[in-house]
Design a protein around this motif. Sequence first.
Motif, PDB file in Angstrom:
ATOM      1  N   PRO A 133       0.819  -1.216   0.000  1.00 39.99           N
ATOM      2  CA  PRO A 133       0.000   0.000   0.000  1.00 39.99           C
ATOM      3  C   PRO A 133       0.854   1.269   0.000  1.00 39.99           C
ATOM      4  O   PRO A 133       1.955   1.302   0.541  1.00 39.99           O
ATOM      5  N   LYS A 134       0.316   2.289  -0.614  1.00 38.06           N
ATOM      6  CA  LYS A 134       0.942   3.606  -0.587  1.00 38.06           C
ATOM      7  C   LYS A 134       0.464   4.353   0.665  1.00 38.06           C
ATOM      8  O   LYS A 134      -0.491   3.942   1.309  1.00 38.06           O
ATOM      9  N   PRO A 135       1.111   5.458   1.029  1.00 36.21           N
ATOM     10  CA  PRO A 135       0.666   6.206   2.213  1.00 36.21           C
ATOM     11  C   PRO A 135      -0.825   6.556   2.184  1.00 36.21           C
ATOM     12  O   PRO A 135      -1.477   6.591   3.226  1.00 36.21           O
ATOM     13  N   ALA A 136      -1.368   6.797   1.007  1.00 37.23           N
ATOM     14  CA  ALA A 136      -2.791   7.130   0.895  1.00 37.23           C
ATOM     15  C   ALA A 136      -3.684   5.943   1.227  1.00 37.23           C
ATOM     16  O   ALA A 136      -4.894   6.108   1.458  1.00 37.23           O
ATOM     17  N   HIS A 137      -3.121   4.747   1.222  1.00 39.16           N
ATOM     18  CA  HIS A 137      -3.884   3.533   1.503  1.00 39.16           C
ATOM     19  C   HIS A 137      -3.744   3.095   2.961  1.00 39.16           C
ATOM     20  O   HIS A 137      -3.987   1.947   3.289  1.00 39.16           O
TER      21      HIS A 137
END
Length: 263
Positions: A133-137
């Motif tokens: 996951p990316k930080p937005a996730h």
Amino acid sequence: MAPPPIALGDAENAINGPPVENENSNSTVLLIQKLTAEVIGTFFVVFAGCGAVAVNKIDGQVTFPGICIVWGLIVMVMVYTVGHISGAHFNPAVTITFTALKRFPPKEMAMYIIAQLFGAIVASGSLYLLLDPKPAHFYGTVPSGSCLQSLFIEIIITFLLMFVISGVATDTRAIGDFAGVAVGSTILLNVFVAGPVSGASMNPARSIAPALVMNNYKGIWVYIMGPVVGALVGGFAYNLVRHTERPLQEIVKTPSFLKHLSK
């Protein structure tokens, strides 16, 4: 052929039972089983619940109602699976409250909390490796508004959760067979109501683990203090209404019914 003579030690064991060493060994094995059940139970609670959050943020397929249902179902399933082994706490706030209410041995409290945190961290780490996951996730919990707003929301919903747990899990008058359904349903409802505001953690381990794995500590104190305070107040509140020596219909007819309710 005559039977072999019984040694003095064997005779003592036959009369007095197994030696203390065996009792200590059995207690150690039982504790290990309990801790293992807590690790596994907390792992799957966090893996499924946080996994649903992460997958929904990545591709939007789960939806918010789906996330609520996943949280409720996974807790219900794990309560029925290992509740008879460890008590199915899966939550440091619950363990702390049971200890404060003298319904759980204080010497096991720290070990339970460590087991819960370990299971949650392993689950969060597994999700991070599998989903990238990316930080937005971020699949942890962060306040959508002010920290104070989320703090009070967490106190209220954890109060309800602990109040329900105390009723169905510690009161012999309750229908214990439905404990898992009651607890899981309470979590589902709480996530529906508080999810958009605070993330509806109710569980320090559920919030601490993703924060450690993804290095996002925004408002983390809210998700430690809120659930602990809410659980303690909820547990003590149920104790206030737990014991009545007379039927309610009879109690309310007397001028001192509040005194009887406090017994």
